[in-house]
Motif scaffolding. Structure first.
Motif, PDB file in Angstrom:
ATOM      1  N   PRO A   1       0.821  -1.217   0.000  1.00 46.00           N
ATOM      2  CA  PRO A   1       0.000   0.000   0.000  1.00 46.00           C
ATOM      3  C   PRO A   1       0.848   1.258   0.000  1.00 46.00           C
ATOM      4  CG  PRO A   1      -0.019  -1.037   2.167  1.00 46.00           C
ATOM      5  CD  PRO A   1       0.725  -1.964   1.247  1.00 46.00           C
ATOM      6  N   LEU A   2       0.399   2.232  -0.764  1.00 44.78           N
ATOM      7  CA  LEU A   2       1.087   3.512  -0.893  1.00 44.78           C
ATOM      8  C   LEU A   2       0.288   4.576  -0.158  1.00 44.78           C
ATOM      9  CD1 LEU A   2       3.300   5.263  -2.467  1.00 44.78           C
ATOM     10  CD2 LEU A   2       1.446   5.696  -4.070  1.00 44.78           C
TER      11      LEU A   2
ATOM     12  N   GLN B   1       2.486   3.129 -11.337  1.00 43.42           N
ATOM     13  CA  GLN B   1       1.345   2.245 -11.116  1.00 43.42           C
ATOM     14  C   GLN B   1       0.791   2.339  -9.690  1.00 43.42           C
ATOM     15  OE1 GLN B   1       2.392  -2.040 -11.063  1.00 43.42           O
ATOM     16  NE2 GLN B   1       4.512  -1.345 -10.957  1.00 43.42           N
ATOM     17  N   PHE B   2       1.501   2.995  -8.791  1.00 44.06           N
ATOM     18  CA  PHE B   2       1.057   3.122  -7.410  1.00 44.06           C
ATOM     19  C   PHE B   2       0.144   4.333  -7.257  1.00 44.06           C
ATOM     20  CE2 PHE B   2       5.509   1.417  -6.905  1.00 44.06           C
ATOM     21  CZ  PHE B   2       5.120   0.106  -6.654  1.00 44.06           C
ATOM     22  N   VAL B   3      -0.970   4.147  -6.577  1.00 46.22           N
ATOM     23  CA  VAL B   3      -1.910   5.227  -6.306  1.00 46.22           C
ATOM     24  C   VAL B   3      -2.105   5.286  -4.798  1.00 46.22           C
ATOM     25  CG1 VAL B   3      -4.264   6.074  -6.667  1.00 46.22           C
ATOM     26  CG2 VAL B   3      -3.066   4.894  -8.514  1.00 46.22           C
ATOM     27  N   PRO B   4      -1.960   6.458  -4.171  1.00 48.41           N
ATOM     28  CA  PRO B   4      -2.114   6.548  -2.717  1.00 48.41           C
ATOM     29  C   PRO B   4      -3.498   6.097  -2.244  1.00 48.41           C
ATOM     30  CG  PRO B   4      -1.145   8.569  -3.577  1.00 48.41           C
ATOM     31  CD  PRO B   4      -1.588   7.763  -4.757  1.00 48.41           C
ATOM     32  N   VAL B   5      -3.512   5.274  -1.205  1.00 47.05           N
ATOM     33  CA  VAL B   5      -4.764   4.829  -0.590  1.00 47.05           C
ATOM     34  C   VAL B   5      -5.065   5.637   0.661  1.00 47.05           C
ATOM     35  CG1 VAL B   5      -4.609   2.497  -1.554  1.00 47.05           C
ATOM     36  CG2 VAL B   5      -3.656   2.972   0.718  1.00 47.05           C
ATOM     37  N   ALA B   6      -4.130   6.506   1.063  1.00 48.17           N
ATOM     38  CA  ALA B   6      -4.331   7.332   2.250  1.00 48.17           C
ATOM     39  C   ALA B   6      -3.417   8.553   2.190  1.00 48.17           C
ATOM     40  CB  ALA B   6      -4.054   6.533   3.517  1.00 48.17           C
TER      41      ALA B   6
ATOM     42  N   VAL C   1     -10.725   8.898  -0.473  1.00 52.91           N
ATOM     43  CA  VAL C   1      -9.444   8.346  -0.043  1.00 52.91           C
ATOM     44  C   VAL C   1      -9.239   8.737   1.423  1.00 52.91           C
ATOM     45  CG1 VAL C   1      -6.937   8.395  -0.406  1.00 52.91           C
ATOM     46  CG2 VAL C   1      -8.466   8.464  -2.365  1.00 52.91           C
ATOM     47  N   ALA C   2      -8.828   7.789   2.239  1.00 43.44           N
ATOM     48  CA  ALA C   2      -8.640   8.036   3.674  1.00 43.44           C
ATOM     49  C   ALA C   2      -7.695   9.214   3.893  1.00 43.44           C
ATOM     50  CB  ALA C   2      -8.103   6.793   4.359  1.00 43.44           C
ATOM     51  N   GLN C   3      -8.069  10.107   4.819  1.00 48.24           N
ATOM     52  CA  GLN C   3      -7.268  11.290   5.102  1.00 48.24           C
ATOM     53  C   GLN C   3      -7.313  11.594   6.596  1.00 48.24           C
ATOM     54  OE1 GLN C   3      -8.578  14.586   2.646  1.00 48.24           O
ATOM     55  NE2 GLN C   3      -9.026  13.207   0.962  1.00 48.24           N
ATOM     56  N   TRP C   4      -6.180  12.016   7.140  1.00 51.45           N
ATOM     57  CA  TRP C   4      -6.100  12.434   8.540  1.00 51.45           C
ATOM     58  C   TRP C   4      -5.323  13.733   8.623  1.00 51.45           C
ATOM     59  CZ3 TRP C   4      -5.439   7.378   7.022  1.00 51.45           C
ATOM     60  CH2 TRP C   4      -6.359   6.458   7.540  1.00 51.45           C
ATOM     61  N   GLU C   5      -5.747  14.618   9.494  1.00 47.61           N
ATOM     62  CA  GLU C   5      -5.058  15.895   9.672  1.00 47.61           C
ATOM     63  C   GLU C   5      -3.669  15.710  10.266  1.00 47.61           C
ATOM     64  OE1 GLU C   5      -7.226  18.920  11.696  1.00 47.61           O
ATOM     65  OE2 GLU C   5      -8.614  19.171  10.028  1.00 47.61           O
TER      66      GLU C   5
END
Length: 143
Positions: A23-24, A104-109, A126-130
């Motif tokens: 995971p990226l 080919q990698f796409v961020p999942v978070a 897409v999961a995000q945190w401050e």
């Protein structure tokens, strides 16, 4: 499934052997901005035993918020390759840009979004945190 990569000068190579695409995630913290010289860092979270390193690396250890992060870079051209952190024992955080086929990698978070550049729009869904998520929430997002 295998992935290979190298530093800028080619002195140090990495081989990642994993069953699935690691995971990226994108980190927008100030450290990642400064170390990358860009708006964020792109990282692959890999099992330490899945990452084989050939060539001599230089290390730099940094204490931050009660955790220790050891950065590994090429001993010749100083390209940052990966780090190990006490926050994720048994893992290596590989810099995605050093790998062949990184497109080919796409961020999942996305983490530390409160520090993201204001001109950057993050994708919905897409999961995000401050800041840094809990280990459980991060593991769930990374799948």
């Amino acid at each position: 499934m295998g992935f290979t990569g190298q530093c800028h000068c080619g002195y140090v190579t990495l081989e990642i052997e994993a069953q699935n695409l690691p995971p990226l995630y994108a980190c927008h913290c100030l450290d990642c901005q400064r170390w990358s010289g860009s708006a964020f860092g792109l990282h692959l979270l890999c099992g330490a035993s899945d990452v084989r390193v050939t060539g001599e690396t230089a290390t730099y250890a940094k204490e931050h918020r009660g955790q220790t992060s050891v950065q590994y870079a090429c001993g010749v051209c100083h390209t940052r390759l990966f780090n190990e952190t006490t926050a994720a024992p048994g893992m290596r955080v590989v810099r995605a840009g050093v790998l062949e086929g990184a497109e080919q990698f796409v961020p999942v978070a996305h983490i530390w979004t409160r520090r993201k550049q204001p001109w950057l729009a993050l994708p919905e869904g897409v999961a995000q945190w401050e800041e840094s998520p809990t280990p459980e929430a991060f593991a769930n997002a990374l799948g």
